[in-house]
Design a protein around this motif. Structure first.
Motif: not given
Length: 297
Positions: A161-190
């Motif tokens: 990955y050579k992108g900057d933080f802003s580009g990575y933040l977009k990936l994160f919000v869209n669930g396109q990082v390893v283990y997917g969507d933070w919201f779905d993951h966190t709320l499911g387990w919570y």
């Protein structure tokens, strides 16, 4: 703000990664146990520490292992963190000894096990059997910052990955990082741990009162420890102590340290004002039906 985090058609993807049931996963995640979770030979006294990546997993596991050993550090200091605690879905080509599926068969019960899988990909028999589950969560702004650095530190796992933080933040919000969507993951387990007598920990609370965290884990694991042992375990698992330990903060993978800052509020050094405002809108919408809240600094 709906389009603020929109990805362009050429967004970052790793050729050898894959998507399973809507979750973006790295090549090191075993496909056979995703397709057939019954392959896992789960025991009723298994103890799982589960989290979204970069949320305090290592810290929680080290605390739990010392607690289970009544504060005796002999085993914890015998070999590296990854060699002591099976990461159940982990199947790294370079480190066959750390194949979680195999490793979990070679340790005595009660077994302390790690996973980052979202709840709908987790072995259902473990939940049906009532295995103890400790879920640790971290505010998503600090999580994405830590994960961004982790991606850059481990190109063999996460691509170059050579992108900057802003580009990575977009990936994160869209669930396109390893283990997917933070919201779905966190709320499911919570929701699961709240309804099934699991233990829910927040990274920010752990930082504020580490001794209280040690007590909570000990009580959940039915380990009656003296105040002296609680203090000793808490001290051994301080971020400063863990960062100095080559058994925990190992540098053999890509030559980089595993632990970075461990700070609360580091996101302020990365988010722009507009990114923060846009993220807050996403956060408030996705979390509006949950009682879960986080401290941001």
């Amino acid at each position: 703000m709906a389009d603020y985090f929109k990805l362009n058609p050429e967004y970052y993807q790793v050729p050898w990664h894959f998507t399973f049931k809507g979750v973006y996963l790295a090549k090191y995640v075993r496909k056979d146990t995703l397709e057939r979770p019954e392959l896992y030979e789960i025991k009723s006294d298994d103890i799982f520490v589960v989290s979204y990546p970069k949320s305090g997993t290592t810290w929680t596991l080290e605390l739990a292992q010392l607690i289970m050993n009544k504060g005796d550090p002999t085993y914890s200091e015998s070999e590296s963190h990854f060699d002591r605690i099976p990461f159940i879905e982990f199947n790294p080509e370079r480190y066959p000894k750390r194949n979680g599926f195999t490793a979990m068969q070679n340790i005595e019960s009660p077994r302390l096990l790690k996973s980052h899988l979202p709840i709908h990909l987790f072995p259902p028999q473990a939940l049906q059997m009532g295995c103890k589950v400790i879920f640790v969560a971290r505010n998503p702004k600090d999580t994405v910052v830590s994960y961004y650095h982790f991606y850059q530190a481990l190109p063999s796992l996460y691509g170059d990955y050579k992108g900057d933080f802003s580009g990575y933040l977009k990936l994160f919000v869209n669930g396109q990082v390893v283990y997917g969507d933070w919201f779905d993951h966190t709320l499911g387990w919570y929701n699961y741990v709240e309804e099934n007598n699991g233990l829910f920990l927040k990274y920010e609370d752990m930082k504020k009162n580490p001794s209280e965290t040690t007590v909570k884990i000990a009580e959940y694991l039915n380990c009656d420890l003296s105040d002296e042992i609680i203090d000793e375990i808490t001290g051994r698992c301080s971020f400063a102590r863990m960062k100095m330990s080559k058994l925990i903060n190992f540098e053999e993978v890509e030559g980089r340290p595993f632990l970075r800052k461990g700070a609360v509020g580091d996101w302020k050094n990365y988010f722009t004002v507009s990114e923060n405002e846009a993220f807050d809108e996403v956060y408030n919408e996705r979390m509006k039906d949950s009682r879960l809240t986080f401290d941001w600094e």
